[in-house]
Design a protein around this motif. Sequence first.
Motif, PDB file in Angstrom:
ATOM      1  N   ILE A 154       0.841  -1.204   0.000  1.00 51.83           N
ATOM      2  CA  ILE A 154       0.000   0.000   0.000  1.00 51.83           C
ATOM      3  C   ILE A 154       0.871   1.247   0.000  1.00 51.83           C
ATOM      4  O   ILE A 154       1.752   1.401   0.854  1.00 51.83           O
ATOM      5  CB  ILE A 154      -0.931   0.040   1.227  1.00 51.83           C
ATOM      6  CG1 ILE A 154      -1.835  -1.202   1.263  1.00 51.83           C
ATOM      7  CG2 ILE A 154      -1.785   1.306   1.200  1.00 51.83           C
ATOM      8  CD1 ILE A 154      -2.759  -1.231   2.466  1.00 51.83           C
ATOM      9  N   THR A 155       0.626   2.137  -0.958  1.00 51.01           N
ATOM     10  CA  THR A 155       1.164   3.492  -0.875  1.00 51.01           C
ATOM     11  C   THR A 155      -0.003   4.462  -0.819  1.00 51.01           C
ATOM     12  O   THR A 155      -1.077   4.202  -1.361  1.00 51.01           O
ATOM     13  CB  THR A 155       2.066   3.855  -2.078  1.00 51.01           C
ATOM     14  OG1 THR A 155       1.277   3.847  -3.277  1.00 51.01           O
ATOM     15  CG2 THR A 155       3.245   2.926  -2.199  1.00 51.01           C
ATOM     16  N   THR A 156       0.220   5.563  -0.153  1.00 52.20           N
ATOM     17  CA  THR A 156      -0.806   6.593  -0.033  1.00 52.20           C
ATOM     18  C   THR A 156      -0.110   7.909   0.310  1.00 52.20           C
ATOM     19  O   THR A 156       1.006   7.891   0.863  1.00 52.20           O
ATOM     20  CB  THR A 156      -1.828   6.217   1.068  1.00 52.20           C
ATOM     21  OG1 THR A 156      -2.934   7.141   1.052  1.00 52.20           O
ATOM     22  CG2 THR A 156      -1.190   6.215   2.440  1.00 52.20           C
ATOM     23  N   PHE A 185       1.454   6.894   9.191  1.00 50.01           N
ATOM     24  CA  PHE A 185       1.779   5.483   9.374  1.00 50.01           C
ATOM     25  C   PHE A 185       0.876   4.848  10.431  1.00 50.01           C
ATOM     26  O   PHE A 185       0.378   3.732  10.251  1.00 50.01           O
ATOM     27  CB  PHE A 185       3.244   5.322   9.797  1.00 50.01           C
ATOM     28  CG  PHE A 185       4.221   5.347   8.661  1.00 50.01           C
ATOM     29  CD1 PHE A 185       4.111   4.465   7.598  1.00 50.01           C
ATOM     30  CD2 PHE A 185       5.270   6.248   8.660  1.00 50.01           C
ATOM     31  CE1 PHE A 185       5.022   4.474   6.560  1.00 50.01           C
ATOM     32  CE2 PHE A 185       6.199   6.261   7.627  1.00 50.01           C
ATOM     33  CZ  PHE A 185       6.072   5.379   6.576  1.00 50.01           C
ATOM     34  N   GLU A 186       0.674   5.567  11.522  1.00 49.93           N
ATOM     35  CA  GLU A 186      -0.100   5.012  12.625  1.00 49.93           C
ATOM     36  C   GLU A 186      -1.545   4.741  12.206  1.00 49.93           C
ATOM     37  O   GLU A 186      -2.120   3.696  12.558  1.00 49.93           O
ATOM     38  CB  GLU A 186      -0.057   5.970  13.820  1.00 49.93           C
ATOM     39  CG  GLU A 186       1.311   6.086  14.486  1.00 49.93           C
ATOM     40  CD  GLU A 186       2.337   6.838  13.630  1.00 49.93           C
ATOM     41  OE1 GLU A 186       3.546   6.560  13.793  1.00 49.93           O
ATOM     42  OE2 GLU A 186       1.928   7.681  12.796  1.00 49.93           O
ATOM     43  N   GLN A 187      -2.140   5.666  11.448  1.00 47.47           N
ATOM     44  CA  GLN A 187      -3.518   5.466  10.992  1.00 47.47           C
ATOM     45  C   GLN A 187      -3.627   4.263  10.059  1.00 47.47           C
ATOM     46  O   GLN A 187      -4.527   3.428  10.199  1.00 47.47           O
ATOM     47  CB  GLN A 187      -4.006   6.722  10.274  1.00 47.47           C
ATOM     48  CG  GLN A 187      -4.251   7.907  11.176  1.00 47.47           C
ATOM     49  CD  GLN A 187      -4.551   9.171  10.378  1.00 47.47           C
ATOM     50  OE1 GLN A 187      -4.050   9.357   9.275  1.00 47.47           O
ATOM     51  NE2 GLN A 187      -5.374  10.034  10.942  1.00 47.47           N
ATOM     52  N   ASP A 201       6.497  -3.905   7.266  1.00 53.11           N
ATOM     53  CA  ASP A 201       7.538  -2.974   6.822  1.00 53.11           C
ATOM     54  C   ASP A 201       6.888  -1.638   6.488  1.00 53.11           C
ATOM     55  O   ASP A 201       5.679  -1.559   6.218  1.00 53.11           O
ATOM     56  CB  ASP A 201       8.278  -3.519   5.601  1.00 53.11           C
ATOM     57  CG  ASP A 201       9.674  -2.899   5.430  1.00 53.11           C
ATOM     58  OD1 ASP A 201      10.031  -2.011   6.239  1.00 53.11           O
ATOM     59  OD2 ASP A 201      10.395  -3.296   4.506  1.00 53.11           O
ATOM     60  N   ARG A 202       7.705  -0.599   6.510  1.00 47.84           N
ATOM     61  CA  ARG A 202       7.219   0.748   6.146  1.00 47.84           C
ATOM     62  C   ARG A 202       8.367   1.556   5.575  1.00 47.84           C
ATOM     63  O   ARG A 202       9.522   1.407   5.971  1.00 47.84           O
ATOM     64  CB  ARG A 202       6.627   1.467   7.359  1.00 47.84           C
ATOM     65  CG  ARG A 202       7.605   1.578   8.526  1.00 47.84           C
ATOM     66  CD  ARG A 202       7.296   2.709   9.496  1.00 47.84           C
ATOM     67  NE  ARG A 202       6.107   2.549  10.305  1.00 47.84           N
ATOM     68  CZ  ARG A 202       5.805   3.341  11.335  1.00 47.84           C
ATOM     69  NH1 ARG A 202       6.649   4.331  11.688  1.00 47.84           N
ATOM     70  NH2 ARG A 202       4.693   3.173  12.021  1.00 47.84           N
ATOM     71  N   HIS A 250       6.370  12.779   0.540  1.00 41.63           N
ATOM     72  CA  HIS A 250       5.009  12.986   0.040  1.00 41.63           C
ATOM     73  C   HIS A 250       4.186  11.705   0.087  1.00 41.63           C
ATOM     74  O   HIS A 250       2.955  11.738   0.009  1.00 41.63           O
ATOM     75  CB  HIS A 250       5.031  13.519  -1.395  1.00 41.63           C
ATOM     76  CG  HIS A 250       5.859  12.703  -2.348  1.00 41.63           C
ATOM     77  ND1 HIS A 250       5.566  11.414  -2.696  1.00 41.63           N
ATOM     78  CD2 HIS A 250       6.990  13.022  -3.031  1.00 41.63           C
ATOM     79  CE1 HIS A 250       6.458  10.960  -3.554  1.00 41.63           C
ATOM     80  NE2 HIS A 250       7.347  11.910  -3.774  1.00 41.63           N
ATOM     81  N   THR A 251       4.855  10.539   0.208  1.00 40.59           N
ATOM     82  CA  THR A 251       4.172   9.244   0.136  1.00 40.59           C
ATOM     83  C   THR A 251       4.689   8.320   1.230  1.00 40.59           C
ATOM     84  O   THR A 251       5.889   8.289   1.500  1.00 40.59           O
ATOM     85  CB  THR A 251       4.417   8.579  -1.239  1.00 40.59           C
ATOM     86  OG1 THR A 251       3.871   9.405  -2.271  1.00 40.59           O
ATOM     87  CG2 THR A 251       3.775   7.198  -1.322  1.00 40.59           C
ATOM     88  N   ILE A 252       3.773   7.581   1.835  1.00 45.12           N
ATOM     89  CA  ILE A 252       4.184   6.528   2.758  1.00 45.12           C
ATOM     90  C   ILE A 252       3.823   5.177   2.150  1.00 45.12           C
ATOM     91  O   ILE A 252       2.893   5.054   1.352  1.00 45.12           O
ATOM     92  CB  ILE A 252       3.547   6.676   4.156  1.00 45.12           C
ATOM     93  CG1 ILE A 252       2.021   6.543   4.091  1.00 45.12           C
ATOM     94  CG2 ILE A 252       3.950   8.001   4.788  1.00 45.12           C
ATOM     95  CD1 ILE A 252       1.364   6.452   5.468  1.00 45.12           C
ATOM     96  N   PHE A 253       4.585   4.161   2.541  1.00 44.75           N
ATOM     97  CA  PHE A 253       4.370   2.800   2.060  1.00 44.75           C
ATOM     98  C   PHE A 253       4.351   1.856   3.249  1.00 44.75           C
ATOM     99  O   PHE A 253       5.207   1.945   4.142  1.00 44.75           O
ATOM    100  CB  PHE A 253       5.498   2.392   1.108  1.00 44.75           C
ATOM    101  CG  PHE A 253       5.610   0.906   0.883  1.00 44.75           C
ATOM    102  CD1 PHE A 253       4.660   0.237   0.129  1.00 44.75           C
ATOM    103  CD2 PHE A 253       6.658   0.185   1.441  1.00 44.75           C
ATOM    104  CE1 PHE A 253       4.767  -1.138  -0.073  1.00 44.75           C
ATOM    105  CE2 PHE A 253       6.773  -1.182   1.241  1.00 44.75           C
ATOM    106  CZ  PHE A 253       5.822  -1.848   0.478  1.00 44.75           C
TER     107      PHE A 253
END
Length: 262
Positions: A154-156, A185-187, A201-202, A250-253
């Motif tokens: 998942i990326t967002t 990340f927490e959400q 992983d993140r 700008h993006t988390i994975f």
Amino acid sequence: MLRAYTENLSATKRARLWLKYVMFPGTNWVSRDKSKVCRMFLTGTPERPVRTLDCGCGNAYFSQEAVKRGAKCLGITIHDWEKHHCEEIRSFLGLTEDQLAFRRASLETLTADPSQHSQYDQVILLDVIEHILDAPKALRQIHDLLDDDGLVYITTPDRDWQGNADRIRVTRYEDGWHVRNGFTFEQLERVLEESGFEPVDRLRFGTLGSTVVTWIQHHVFRSKIDPLTVLTFPLLKLIATLLSPWKDSHTIFVLARKKRPA
């Protein structure tokens, strides 16, 4: 069998598809950062391909990257025109429908078919979840589609990123734009855990270079983003490279594994 419009491509269409392939992952500069996710896709073999579902397959970049690593991939989209373009690039790349198939479908319709349950080793959900009002429901549907110990990628958008704070970032309805400005990340990890997944992983993606290029695209190029990005690509690439040492996420994975039933 391939559809008629994916066979015997004209020279003009082949030139257009060649340019599209050269520009992969596309003119959206944010995608160039998050394309690093591909390195984490599972690797399969001809005897045991990685069964892959690409939700919201876009321009087919991530689907074909999965196939390169030994996957058998199904890409789904809710748009006929997007499916058409994906089938064209598949034909241009010389891939068969058995290797890479595209279907006009949603997670809702796919999950409604019991034969699809537990049929995938990995599900790709890149920059999609921020468009869905009921994110927990979508993740539960993915949970049903994944086999035991299957992975979801998942990326967002990073909810706290301020690079686009000069314009409205969300809408009230699922009308194609974001219904939320991403997640922290927490959400995201919390909703994954509540939906039967274990985050494993993140990563963060984004640099000052990509932020500056994105600003140029939206404030200078405006409605001509695609042609002007192609024409000025070497300059944009230079700007992005020179400013890349400065991070601007700008993006988390998040990579998560389907939990086995207790």
